[in-house]
Enzyme design. Structure first.
Site, PDB file in Angstrom:
ATOM      1  N   ASN A 154      18.698  11.700   9.184  1.00 20.69           N
ATOM      2  CA  ASN A 154      17.336  12.133   8.880  1.00 20.69           C
ATOM      3  C   ASN A 154      17.237  12.933   7.581  1.00 20.69           C
ATOM      4  O   ASN A 154      16.142  13.103   7.032  1.00 20.69           O
ATOM      5  CB  ASN A 154      16.760  12.966  10.032  1.00 20.69           C
ATOM      6  CG  ASN A 154      16.387  12.147  11.244  1.00 20.69           C
ATOM      7  OD1 ASN A 154      16.341  12.654  12.361  1.00 20.69           O
ATOM      8  ND2 ASN A 154      16.118  10.854  11.041  1.00 20.69           N
ATOM      9  N   ASP A 208      11.032   8.898  19.453  1.00 17.90           N
ATOM     10  CA  ASP A 208      10.711   8.033  18.320  1.00 17.90           C
ATOM     11  C   ASP A 208       9.212   7.726  18.266  1.00 17.90           C
ATOM     12  O   ASP A 208       8.558   7.622  19.302  1.00 17.90           O
ATOM     13  CB  ASP A 208      11.502   6.722  18.455  1.00 17.90           C
ATOM     14  CG  ASP A 208      11.525   5.925  17.157  1.00 17.90           C
ATOM     15  OD1 ASP A 208      11.227   6.498  16.097  1.00 17.90           O
ATOM     16  OD2 ASP A 208      11.844   4.730  17.216  1.00 17.90           O
TER      17      ASP A 208
END
Length: 244
Positions: free
Chosen positions: A72, A24
């Site tokens: 995503n 991340d």
């Protein structure tokens, strides 16, 4: 602290067999540099290389990287297209390094949902490294923990099973045959698991670091493992039972 000093603090007797990573912070890294988010993803390749090489050097058996989640797809189209292109090129470019280091590539997730060229490149790399006997590098692509559980339950229902044990779920997850992660690492300071390996992380140790993923290096991996080795894993038992 220098890398060698950190390495000396790691006990070879308690290396996690399976490390899972939520990579991340690529977008925030890019924003800090004043560039588009895709540049953060491009600059994260060195972090993947560092995590992979560092884990293999320490004797980790499985390294699972959360590369692309089912959620995503909701990101801007230019970013998704860039990620898919980056995936194809990175697999091609890194294949010689995987072979050199005897690393076996695998994937989990709904791979059929990826673009055809990405599917082809991934399948080719998996096949070419299938005889390697070193660490297994697992890419979680078009993956989510909820998807994994649903597809496992559907497989069980198709077999007509009406009563199941936890082992039945294990046998139908995309991670079948792999040990559950001993350690989960998440970068960028966020403290959640984001629909990743929901069943498999039941007793994993969690390590959160403020380091943004493109800046992650072997030093950060070593720090996570040192933290892991200081913990007592009880799996529901008391401390006295574990030590007995």
């Amino acid at each position: 602290m220098a890398l060698d000093e950190l390495r000396n603090q790691i006990s070879s007797e308690n290396i996690p067999k399976h490390i899972a990573v939520i990579m991340d912070g690529n977008g925030r890294w890019a924003q800090k540099q004043g560039v588009k988010r895709i540049f953060g993803h491009q600059n994260a390749i060195e972090a993947v290389r560092s995590a992979t090489e560092g884990s293999a050097e320490l004797g980790v058996e499985y390294l699972t990287l959360y590369a692309f989640s089912t959620e995503n797809w909701d990101r801007p189209k230019y970013e998704v297209d860039g990620l898919m292109s980056l995936l194809v090129n990175t697999i091609k470019d890194e294949l010689p390094t995987l072979q050199k280091n005897n690393i076996k590539l695998a994937s989990i997730g709904d791979i059929s949902g990826l673009p055809k060229n990405a599917q082809g490149r991934l399948e080719e790399a998996v096949e070419l490294t299938s005889e390697n006997t070193g660490m297994q590098l697992v890419l979680a692509l078009n993956y989510s923990g909820k998807w994994d559980l649903v597809q496992a339950v559907n497989d069980i229902l198709e077999k007509g099973m009406t009563s199941i044990e936890p082992s039945d779920i294990d046998e139908h997850l995309s991670t079948k045959g792999m040990p559950d992660p001993d350690l989960l690492i998440r970068t960028s300071g966020e403290m959640r698991i984001s629909n990743f390996l929901l069943w498999q992380l039941a007793y994993s140790e969690l390590h959160f670091t403020d380091v943004l993923w493109p800046d992650f290096r072997k030093k950060d991996l070593h720090e996570a493992i040192i933290s892991y080795q200081k913990r007592e894993r009880r799996f529901g038992k008391t401390s006295d039972q574990v030590k007995a």
